[in-house]
Design a protein around this motif. Structure first.
Motif, PDB file in Angstrom:
ATOM      1  N   GLN A 166       0.822  -1.205   0.000  1.00  0.00           N
ATOM      2  CA  GLN A 166       0.000   0.000   0.000  1.00  0.00           C
ATOM      3  C   GLN A 166       0.859   1.259   0.000  1.00  0.00           C
ATOM      4  N   MET A 167       2.025   1.195   0.617  1.00  0.00           N
ATOM      5  CA  MET A 167       2.958   2.325   0.542  1.00  0.00           C
ATOM      6  C   MET A 167       3.451   2.512  -0.896  1.00  0.00           C
ATOM      7  N   PHE A 168       3.669   1.421  -1.595  1.00  0.00           N
ATOM      8  CA  PHE A 168       4.037   1.501  -3.013  1.00  0.00           C
ATOM      9  C   PHE A 168       2.941   2.242  -3.783  1.00  0.00           C
ATOM     10  N   ASN A 169       1.686   1.904  -3.526  1.00  0.00           N
ATOM     11  CA  ASN A 169       0.568   2.588  -4.188  1.00  0.00           C
ATOM     12  C   ASN A 169       0.499   4.060  -3.802  1.00  0.00           C
ATOM     13  N   ALA A 170       0.708   4.339  -2.526  1.00  0.00           N
ATOM     14  CA  ALA A 170       0.646   5.729  -2.069  1.00  0.00           C
ATOM     15  C   ALA A 170       1.660   6.585  -2.822  1.00  0.00           C
ATOM     16  N   ARG A 171       2.846   6.051  -3.021  1.00  0.00           N
ATOM     17  CA  ARG A 171       3.873   6.800  -3.753  1.00  0.00           C
ATOM     18  C   ARG A 171       3.518   6.911  -5.241  1.00  0.00           C
ATOM     19  N   ARG A 172       2.939   5.868  -5.807  1.00  0.00           N
ATOM     20  CA  ARG A 172       2.515   5.927  -7.216  1.00  0.00           C
ATOM     21  C   ARG A 172       1.531   7.061  -7.447  1.00  0.00           C
ATOM     22  N   PHE A 173       0.677   7.305  -6.447  1.00  0.00           N
ATOM     23  CA  PHE A 173      -0.357   8.325  -6.591  1.00  0.00           C
ATOM     24  C   PHE A 173       0.019   9.638  -5.910  1.00  0.00           C
ATOM     25  N   ASN A 174       1.306   9.767  -5.563  1.00  0.00           N
ATOM     26  CA  ASN A 174       1.852  11.035  -5.058  1.00  0.00           C
ATOM     27  C   ASN A 174       1.165  11.529  -3.785  1.00  0.00           C
ATOM     28  N   LEU A 175       0.871  10.586  -2.875  1.00  0.00           N
ATOM     29  CA  LEU A 175       0.330  10.974  -1.582  1.00  0.00           C
ATOM     30  C   LEU A 175       1.471  11.448  -0.689  1.00  0.00           C
ATOM     31  N   PRO A 176       1.413  12.661  -0.148  1.00  0.00           N
ATOM     32  CA  PRO A 176       2.433  13.093   0.811  1.00  0.00           C
ATOM     33  C   PRO A 176       2.410  12.189   2.051  1.00  0.00           C
ATOM     34  N   LEU A 177       3.586  11.805   2.517  1.00  0.00           N
ATOM     35  CA  LEU A 177       3.680  10.820   3.595  1.00  0.00           C
ATOM     36  C   LEU A 177       4.221  11.404   4.903  1.00  0.00           C
ATOM     37  N   ASP A 178       4.421  12.726   4.963  1.00  0.00           N
ATOM     38  CA  ASP A 178       5.017  13.329   6.157  1.00  0.00           C
ATOM     39  C   ASP A 178       4.181  13.093   7.412  1.00  0.00           C
ATOM     40  N   ALA A 179       2.881  12.924   7.258  1.00  0.00           N
ATOM     41  CA  ALA A 179       1.997  12.754   8.421  1.00  0.00           C
ATOM     42  C   ALA A 179       2.038  11.345   8.998  1.00  0.00           C
ATOM     43  N   TYR A 180       2.819  10.448   8.374  1.00  0.00           N
ATOM     44  CA  TYR A 180       2.791   9.049   8.795  1.00  0.00           C
ATOM     45  C   TYR A 180       4.206   8.532   9.074  1.00  0.00           C
ATOM     46  N   PRO A 181       4.921   9.130  10.027  1.00  0.00           N
ATOM     47  CA  PRO A 181       6.322   8.741  10.247  1.00  0.00           C
ATOM     48  C   PRO A 181       6.486   7.289  10.679  1.00  0.00           C
ATOM     49  N   LYS A 182       5.551   6.751  11.455  1.00  0.00           N
ATOM     50  CA  LYS A 182       5.665   5.348  11.871  1.00  0.00           C
ATOM     51  C   LYS A 182       5.490   4.406  10.681  1.00  0.00           C
ATOM     52  N   LEU A 183       4.575   4.748   9.784  1.00  0.00           N
ATOM     53  CA  LEU A 183       4.369   3.910   8.605  1.00  0.00           C
ATOM     54  C   LEU A 183       5.581   3.983   7.684  1.00  0.00           C
ATOM     55  N   VAL A 184       6.117   5.170   7.507  1.00  0.00           N
ATOM     56  CA  VAL A 184       7.302   5.325   6.662  1.00  0.00           C
ATOM     57  C   VAL A 184       8.471   4.534   7.239  1.00  0.00           C
ATOM     58  N   ALA A 185       8.646   4.589   8.559  1.00  0.00           N
ATOM     59  CA  ALA A 185       9.749   3.865   9.200  1.00  0.00           C
ATOM     60  C   ALA A 185       9.551   2.354   9.081  1.00  0.00           C
ATOM     61  N   ALA A 186       8.330   1.879   9.289  1.00  0.00           N
ATOM     62  CA  ALA A 186       8.068   0.441   9.185  1.00  0.00           C
ATOM     63  C   ALA A 186       8.270  -0.040   7.751  1.00  0.00           C
ATOM     64  N   ASP A 187       7.851   0.766   6.795  1.00  0.00           N
ATOM     65  CA  ASP A 187       8.044   0.419   5.388  1.00  0.00           C
ATOM     66  C   ASP A 187       9.536   0.336   5.060  1.00  0.00           C
ATOM     67  N   ALA A 188      10.313   1.297   5.535  1.00  0.00           N
ATOM     68  CA  ALA A 188      11.750   1.295   5.274  1.00  0.00           C
ATOM     69  C   ALA A 188      12.415   0.079   5.905  1.00  0.00           C
ATOM     70  N   ALA A 189      12.015  -0.252   7.133  1.00  0.00           N
ATOM     71  CA  ALA A 189      12.577  -1.425   7.793  1.00  0.00           C
ATOM     72  C   ALA A 189      12.249  -2.693   7.020  1.00  0.00           C
ATOM     73  N   ALA A 190      11.028  -2.781   6.533  1.00  0.00           N
ATOM     74  CA  ALA A 190      10.626  -3.964   5.770  1.00  0.00           C
ATOM     75  C   ALA A 190      11.379  -4.038   4.449  1.00  0.00           C
ATOM     76  N   GLN A 191      11.517  -2.911   3.770  1.00  0.00           N
ATOM     77  CA  GLN A 191      12.194  -2.909   2.471  1.00  0.00           C
ATOM     78  C   GLN A 191      13.654  -3.339   2.589  1.00  0.00           C
ATOM     79  N   ALA A 192      14.220  -3.220   3.809  1.00  0.00           N
ATOM     80  CA  ALA A 192      15.596  -3.655   4.034  1.00  0.00           C
ATOM     81  C   ALA A 192      15.707  -5.167   4.211  1.00  0.00           C
ATOM     82  N   VAL A 193      14.568  -5.844   4.314  1.00  0.00           N
ATOM     83  CA  VAL A 193      14.533  -7.304   4.452  1.00  0.00           C
ATOM     84  C   VAL A 193      14.484  -7.908   3.050  1.00  0.00           C
ATOM     85  N   ALA A 194      15.369  -8.854   2.780  1.00  0.00           N
ATOM     86  CA  ALA A 194      15.500  -9.390   1.420  1.00  0.00           C
ATOM     87  C   ALA A 194      14.196  -9.956   0.884  1.00  0.00           C
ATOM     88  N   ALA A 195      13.400 -10.596   1.737  1.00  0.00           N
ATOM     89  CA  ALA A 195      12.150 -11.213   1.281  1.00  0.00           C
ATOM     90  C   ALA A 195      11.157 -10.162   0.784  1.00  0.00           C
TER      91      ALA A 195
END
Length: 207
Positions: A166-195
């Protein structure tokens, strides 16, 4: 296992992540949604809803991403994605369903097509529709996020599996993400996992 897949489908992306996390070998077969291959008689025999993903296992076909991931948890329990503890299970599923039940169904392909072809919505209006419903769900999910690197704590669970597409979709549709720091951090942590990284649409897109 054979996964009937589409690289940009959020629901199929979830299943790719889950299969990768569990180290389960599988083959992929693309069902090209923009060419309406999901409406072919062959695919409708597999999944009467005409959706992806569909996971074929020894002649049986599983549909719906949450049901498939639940099956994977039962058959391949490590790492567990849906917690066994009732309270933790309810919290993880609630987070996942903010996306799976309340955000994603309002901005998938068939809804976008209906808005355009039946209601006459222009592309700009459809994009605004998509951003609105993602933002509303993300605001709630930000408040529901737990403490820790991922949405539910120290390791990724079902909610993170739903969040990343869903974060991938949010970026595709140019949704500003500054209001969701926990979601951005969790997404970044997940993206660092090879799976997670191996399941990204850019890694599986048809060439």
């Amino acid at each position: 296992m054979l996964l009937y897949d589409y690289f940009r489908s959020s629901a199929a992306y979830r299943v790719r992540i889950a299969l990768n996390l569990k180290g389960v070998a599988y083959a992929r077969r693309d069902v090209m949604l923009l060419k309406d291959e999901q409406r072919s008689p062959e695919h409708l025999a597999r999944n009467p809803q005409g959706f992806v993903p569909a996971l074929e296992i020894e002649g049986q076909v599983l549909t719906q991403s949450l049901a498939i991931i639940d099956w994977l948890d039962a058959r391949h329990p490590e790492p567990r994605l849906i917690p066994a503890d009732p309270q933790l299970r309810a919290a993880a599923l609630a987070r996942a369903l903010v996306i799976g039940a309340d955000i994603h169904p309002l901005n998938n392909l068939r809804v976008m097509r209906y808005l355009k072809h039946e209601l006459g919505a222009e592309d700009e209006a459809r994009d605004a529709w998509t951003r609105h419903w993602i933002a509303e769900g993300f605001a709630a999910l930000e408040a529901m996020a737990g403490e820790g690197q991922f949405l539910g704590g120290a390791t990724p669970d079902i909610a993170d599996v739903f969040l990343v597409p869903q974060m991938f979709n949010a970026r595709r549709f140019n949704l500003p993400l500054d209001a969701y720091p926990k979601l951005v951090a969790a997404d970044a942590a997940a993206q660092a996992v090879a799976a997670f990284a191996a399941a990204h649409p850019d890694r599986v897109a048809p060439q």
